[in-house]
Design a protein around this motif. Structure first.
Motif, mmCIF file in Angstrom:
data_model
loop_
_atom_site.group_PDB
_atom_site.id
_atom_site.type_symbol
_atom_site.label_atom_id
_atom_site.label_comp_id
_atom_site.label_asym_id
_atom_site.label_seq_id
_atom_site.Cartn_x
_atom_site.Cartn_y
_atom_site.Cartn_z
ATOM 1 N N VAL A 1 3.627 9.654 -15.720
ATOM 2 C CA VAL A 1 4.268 10.839 -16.410
ATOM 3 C C VAL A 1 3.235 12.058 -16.293
ATOM 4 N N ARG A 2 2.065 12.219 -15.960
ATOM 5 C CA ARG A 2 1.452 13.345 -15.759
ATOM 6 C C ARG A 2 1.294 13.692 -14.096
ATOM 7 N N ARG A 3 1.042 12.726 -13.307
ATOM 8 C CA ARG A 3 0.877 13.147 -11.704
ATOM 9 C C ARG A 3 2.444 13.115 -11.332
ATOM 10 N N ASP B 1 12.432 8.856 -4.839
ATOM 11 C CA ASP B 1 11.865 10.287 -5.228
ATOM 12 C C ASP B 1 10.096 10.148 -5.275
ATOM 13 N N ALA B 2 9.827 8.894 -5.916
ATOM 14 C CA ALA B 2 8.460 8.786 -6.250
ATOM 15 C C ALA B 2 7.964 7.251 -6.007
ATOM 16 N N SER B 3 6.489 7.058 -5.480
ATOM 17 C CA SER B 3 6.125 5.677 -5.351
ATOM 18 C C SER B 3 4.878 5.531 -5.994
ATOM 19 N N PHE B 4 4.436 4.436 -6.785
ATOM 20 C CA PHE B 4 3.179 4.135 -7.214
ATOM 21 C C PHE B 4 2.711 2.877 -6.814
ATOM 22 N N ASP B 5 1.557 3.010 -6.221
ATOM 23 C CA ASP B 5 0.810 1.754 -5.753
ATOM 24 C C ASP B 5 -0.179 1.306 -6.633
ATOM 25 N N THR B 6 0.025 0.232 -7.281
ATOM 26 C CA THR B 6 -0.931 -0.241 -8.409
ATOM 27 C C THR B 6 -1.662 -1.543 -7.611
ATOM 28 N N PRO C 1 -6.455 5.084 -0.456
ATOM 29 C CA PRO C 1 -5.542 4.936 0.506
ATOM 30 C C PRO C 1 -6.360 4.460 1.934
ATOM 31 N N SER C 2 -5.455 3.826 2.788
ATOM 32 C CA SER C 2 -6.146 3.636 4.142
ATOM 33 C C SER C 2 -4.882 3.149 5.016
ATOM 34 N N GLY C 3 -4.993 3.191 6.412
ATOM 35 C CA GLY C 3 -3.964 2.920 7.321
ATOM 36 C C GLY C 3 -3.551 4.250 7.790
ATOM 37 N N ASP C 4 -2.211 3.827 8.408
ATOM 38 C CA ASP C 4 -1.606 5.380 8.933
ATOM 39 C C ASP C 4 -0.708 6.140 7.875
ATOM 40 N N LEU C 5 -1.229 7.383 7.569
ATOM 41 C CA LEU C 5 -0.760 8.139 6.607
ATOM 42 C C LEU C 5 0.150 9.593 7.360
ATOM 43 N N ASN C 6 0.508 9.396 8.721
ATOM 44 C CA ASN C 6 0.823 10.456 9.481
ATOM 45 C C ASN C 6 2.075 10.821 8.837
ATOM 46 N N ALA C 7 3.081 9.883 8.119
ATOM 47 C CA ALA C 7 4.150 10.586 7.476
ATOM 48 C C ALA C 7 4.125 11.288 6.264
ATOM 49 N N LEU C 8 3.051 11.185 5.666
ATOM 50 C CA LEU C 8 2.557 12.006 4.544
ATOM 51 C C LEU C 8 2.717 13.279 4.751
ATOM 52 N N TYR C 9 2.501 13.694 6.231
ATOM 53 C CA TYR C 9 2.243 14.979 6.449
ATOM 54 C C TYR C 9 3.549 15.553 7.122
ATOM 55 N N VAL C 10 4.118 14.782 7.835
ATOM 56 C CA VAL C 10 5.142 15.052 8.665
ATOM 57 C C VAL C 10 6.485 15.222 7.577
ATOM 58 N N LYS C 11 6.513 14.442 6.500
ATOM 59 C CA LYS C 11 7.566 14.581 5.404
ATOM 60 C C LYS C 11 7.223 15.504 4.196
ATOM 61 N N ASN C 12 6.081 16.279 4.313
ATOM 62 C CA ASN C 12 5.682 17.281 3.198
ATOM 63 C C ASN C 12 5.585 16.280 1.949
ATOM 64 N N GLN C 13 5.072 15.290 1.894
ATOM 65 C CA GLN C 13 4.979 14.608 0.743
ATOM 66 C C GLN C 13 3.519 14.805 0.041
ATOM 67 N N THR C 14 3.459 14.663 -1.228
ATOM 68 C CA THR C 14 2.210 15.034 -1.961
ATOM 69 C C THR C 14 1.604 13.470 -2.520
ATOM 70 N N LEU C 15 0.358 13.435 -2.295
ATOM 71 C CA LEU C 15 -0.206 11.884 -2.651
ATOM 72 C C LEU C 15 -1.536 12.243 -3.810
ATOM 73 N N TYR C 16 -1.232 11.518 -4.875
ATOM 74 C CA TYR C 16 -2.241 11.677 -5.806
ATOM 75 C C TYR C 16 -3.035 10.572 -5.885
ATOM 76 N N GLY C 17 -4.323 10.695 -6.059
ATOM 77 C CA GLY C 17 -5.212 9.745 -6.476
ATOM 78 C C GLY C 17 -5.175 9.727 -8.017
ATOM 79 N N THR C 18 -5.033 8.499 -8.571
ATOM 80 C CA THR C 18 -5.371 8.463 -9.945
ATOM 81 C C THR C 18 -6.401 7.545 -10.473
ATOM 82 N N PHE C 19 -7.425 8.233 -11.192
ATOM 83 C CA PHE C 19 -8.677 7.313 -11.475
ATOM 84 C C PHE C 19 -8.568 7.804 -12.999
#
Length: 316
Positions: free
Chosen positions: A137-139, A214-219, A243-261
């Motif tokens: 809801v918030r992020r 449109d959106a993805s949530f890793d629990t 997060p860990s691993g290959d995150l290159n697509a995050l940049y190339v696809k202009n995606q937004t990543l939210y850390g949720t604590f």
């Protein structure tokens, strides 16, 4: 008061029933008589090797409370003795969790229990439900008509995330082992996928019309690289673990990543409550155990398996 206490790190056997002094509500605090306490994976992680949490021994674990206000400390407004409340206690540096007959908390992180819910049900909401609410809801700000992917949809956070995304009007794709697919569909998932399938990314893209969700949530952890591949350009991704691993697509696809604590706040609980009152969300309770049998709950938490919440019945 009765409390399950740890005096060292280790297995479930370090949980010991003790008679502890009843805490006192200070300024801005509430003394709460615990009726029910939820159990969560973080409980087991702290019990095993929780020096990172800065909790001094002896310590009472437990981070989900539903109970009754026994006393309001100086300066507290909005609560009085006899009010039914629920909340998730602070973790860091807090040796007074909810595996006890009484606990204290800042009034700012407490909310009135949703009417119509039992204490057992309410005790299963604050930590896992609050985490899912923060992400969905918030992020991620999920909107009607969007397609949302939930990794680990059968877990505590994931089961709430499915329900919140559906309540927001989204089409929900959820992953888990096949044994949990029926349960996820019962919660509202439109499409269920086995995370172990080698072609799971292709399945997700196919279900999302090729462009991606449109959106993805890793629990569950470890799924952010996959999320970048199956989330559309300019899409949003949230994770509750680093997060860990290959995150290159995050940049190339202009995606937004939210850390949720999860931060502790009563406002979030008040925001969520109407969905449970209206029946748009519910708690999956797997078992209810007496406080003294919390070790059994920790054995299952250690296994990483199981469906739904194990709730401790602490008082009446």
């Amino acid at each position: 008061m009765r409390a399950m206490v740890i005096s060292r790190f280790g297995g479930p056997d370090v949980l010991e029933l003790q008679d502890r002094p009843r805490p006192v509500a200070g300024p801005g605090e509430l003394l709460v008589r615990v009726v029910a306490s939820g159990t969560n994976p973080v409980d087991a992680k702290i019990r095993q090797a929780g020096s990172w949490a800065g909790i001094p021994f002896p310590a009472v674990l437990g981070y989900d409370v539903s109970g009754v206000v026994e006393e309001a400390g100086p300066g507290v407004t909005g609560f009085k003795a006899g009010d039914e409340v629920f909340y998730t206690p602070e973790i860091f540096g807090n040796p007074n969790g909810s595996y006890a007959e009484y606990t204290v908390a800042a009034a700012s992180i407490v909310a009135h229990k949703p009417p119509g819910l039992s204490h057992v049900e309410a005790a299963g909401i604050p930590l896992a439900g609050g985490t899912a609410w923060e992400a969905i809801v918030r992020r991620l700000a999920v909107r009607p008509g969007e397609t949302v992917l939930i990794h680990g949809g059968a877990g505590g956070v994931g089961s709430f995330a499915i329900q919140f995304a559906k309540a927001a009007g989204a089409r929900v794709l959820a992953t888990a082992s096949k044994a949990n697919h029926e349960a996820m569909r019962d919660l509202g998932a439109d499409v269920t996928l086995d995370y172990r399938d080698t072609d799971v990314a292709d399945q997700i893209l196919r279900e999302a019309g090729g462009a991606g969700v449109d959106a993805s949530f890793d629990t569950a952890g470890g799924n952010v690289p996959l999320s970048t591949q199956v989330t559309r350009p300019f899409g949003r991704i949230a994770t509750i673990l680093p997060p860990s691993g290959d995150l290159n697509a995050l940049y190339v696809k202009n995606q937004t990543l939210y850390g949720t604590f999860l931060t502790r706040e009563g406002a979030r609980l008040r925001e969520m409550a109407p969905l449970f009152v209206r029946g748009q969300a519910r708690v999956i309770v797997d078992a209810v155990l007496p406080l003294e049998e919390v070790g059994k709950a920790h054995e299952r938490l250690d296994s990483g398996h199981g469906r739904g919440k194990i709730i401790l019945q602490v008082g009446a």
